[in-house]
Design an enzyme around this catalytic site. Structure first.
Site, PDB file in Angstrom:
ATOM      1  CB  CYS A   1      -0.943   0.010   1.201  1.00  0.00           C
ATOM      2  SG  CYS A   1      -2.045  -1.401   1.245  1.00  0.00           S
TER       3      CYS A   1
ATOM      4  CG  HIS B   1      -2.721   3.418   2.881  1.00  0.00           C
ATOM      5  ND1 HIS B   1      -3.494   3.232   1.749  1.00  0.00           N
ATOM      6  CD2 HIS B   1      -2.716   2.229   3.551  1.00  0.00           C
ATOM      7  CE1 HIS B   1      -3.914   1.977   1.741  1.00  0.00           C
ATOM      8  NE2 HIS B   1      -3.465   1.361   2.812  1.00  0.00           N
TER       9      HIS B   1
ATOM     10  CG  ASN C   1      -6.624  -0.556   2.272  1.00  0.00           C
ATOM     11  OD1 ASN C   1      -5.996  -0.213   1.271  1.00  0.00           O
ATOM     12  ND2 ASN C   1      -6.032  -0.981   3.378  1.00  0.00           N
TER      13      ASN C   1
END
Ligand SMILES: CC(C)(COP(=O)(O)OP(=O)(O)OC[C@H]1O[C@@H](n2cnc3c(N)ncnc32)[C@H](O)[C@@H]1OP(=O)(O)O)[C@@H](O)C(=O)NCCC(=O)NCCS
Length: 321
Positions: free
Chosen positions: A121, A246, A277
């Site tokens: 990520c 993030h 996400n």
């Protein structure tokens, strides 16, 4: 005999951003019909209200081309002015070939340096750091950076602890040279002792995650990285207009925001509520959402941070195009 070097750029800046959100919206109520979960649990533990899931035709390449094309159009550059494409993804199903060259070809970018980068990520922020340094080092004039994911392809839809979290989408940035620095130094690193906290094990096709360990790590270890990224750029929390970490979990976003002590003007990205996400796509998706809604504007100073599988992290400060 001396080896010659190219003269690099004094600084770099983001010239254009773009994103692609898959058509299909999936609410918590829809998930509650197929697994043991409920809207209250998801909203209170993770902060997600809905997410986007890609349909069959919304492939990694198609989504990357859509987001990259928008970023290129926003930059005002012609495709032949781009000579580096860095594509970040953690959900490629085939290891060979990488899709960076194909995405570049589809965008009409002739023969660029092109490769895929996997930093989980943190991928978008790693890619931005690599591309910015390539321009400063004289290896590229302009670069396209893309974060793209179809995490639904690598999520076990019977594992409620991950199936409610991960989603799909793409975001991109075009960066180029600048007299005045528009992108601060990348501050990056990794904690490889927790290498298997988020994992698609060899031979498996789906992801496992030690949720509590990752939560603890994100809320205790990464504030320092954000402070270092600001210090490296010579700015402080009071200078930050937009904080876009993030989008993993709203509670992690809120925890970081509290610890950093921003001023009143700072807008905090909470795109996880609508997007879930989306791993390497989450930072550019969150930034484009804020620009589209008018909450952020051109010239704003943004602080971004990516973190995830590896465990990896990377953050930097940059001006929004
Ligand atoms: C994954 C995460 C949301 C789980 O939340 P948590 O508060 O740690 O929850 P736990 O895993 O301790 O589970 C608590 C309970 O909820 C249950 N549960 C898990 N997922 C559930 C779901 N979707 N719906 C309802 N209940 C759920 C568990 O089974 C457990 O039940 P039990 O107490 O009967 O055993 C949280 O750990 C997290 O967000 N971690 C960070 C992960 C992350 O950000 N990853 C991405 C980094 S890139």
């Amino acid at each position: 005999m001396t080896i010659h070097l190219k003269k690099g750029a004094p600084g770099t800046r983001v010239l254009g951003l773009g994103s692609y959100r898959p058509r299909r919206r999936v609410t918590n109520h829809e998930l509650a019909q197929v697994m043991e979960t409920n809207d209250e649990w998801i909203q209170s533990r993770v902060g997600i209200a809905e997410r986007r899931w890609a349909s069959d035709d919304e492939t990694l390449v198609e989504m990357a081309v859509a987001a990259g094309g928008k970023a290129l159009a926003a930059s005002g550059l012609a495709p032949d002015e781009v000579d580096l494409v860095v594509l970040a993804s953690a959900s490629l199903r085939a290891p060979i070939p990488g899709i960076g060259p194909q995405v570049a070809h589809r965008l009409g970018i002739p023969r660029p340096g092109a490769f895929d980068l996997n930093a989980g990520c943190a991928g978008f922020c790693y890619a931005l750091g690599v591309a910015s340094d390539a321009i400063r080092g004289g290896s590229a004039r302009n670069a396209l950076v893309v974060g793209v994911e179809r995490l639904t392809d690598v999520t076990d839809q019977t594992d409620r602890s991950t199936a409610v979290i991960f989603a799909d989408g793409a975001g991109a940035a075009v960066i180029g040279a600048s007299e005045e620095p528009g992108i601060g130094p990348v501050v990056w690193g990794s904690d490889g002792d927790q290498y298997n906290a988020i994992e698609i094990a060899a031979g498996s096709s789906t992801m496992t995650m030690a949720g509590q360990a990752v939560y603890r790590w994100a809320t205790t270890k990464l504030t320092d990285t954000l402070v270092e990224a600001m210090e490296a750029a010579g700015v402080g929390p009071g200078d930050i207009d937009v904080f876009a970490p993030h989008q993993a979990n709203l509670r992690i976003v809120e925890s970081m925001t509290r610890k950093l002590g921003f001023g009143e003007k700072t807008v905090v990205a909470r795109d996880v509520v609508q997007s879930g996400n989306t791993s390497a796509a989450s930072v550019p998706l969150a930034l484009t959402a804020l620009l589209e809604s008018g909450e952020a504007k051109s010239g704003d100073l943004a602080l971004v941070l990516g973190y995830g599988a590896g465990l990896t992290f990377a953050g930097q400060v940059f001006r929004l195009p």
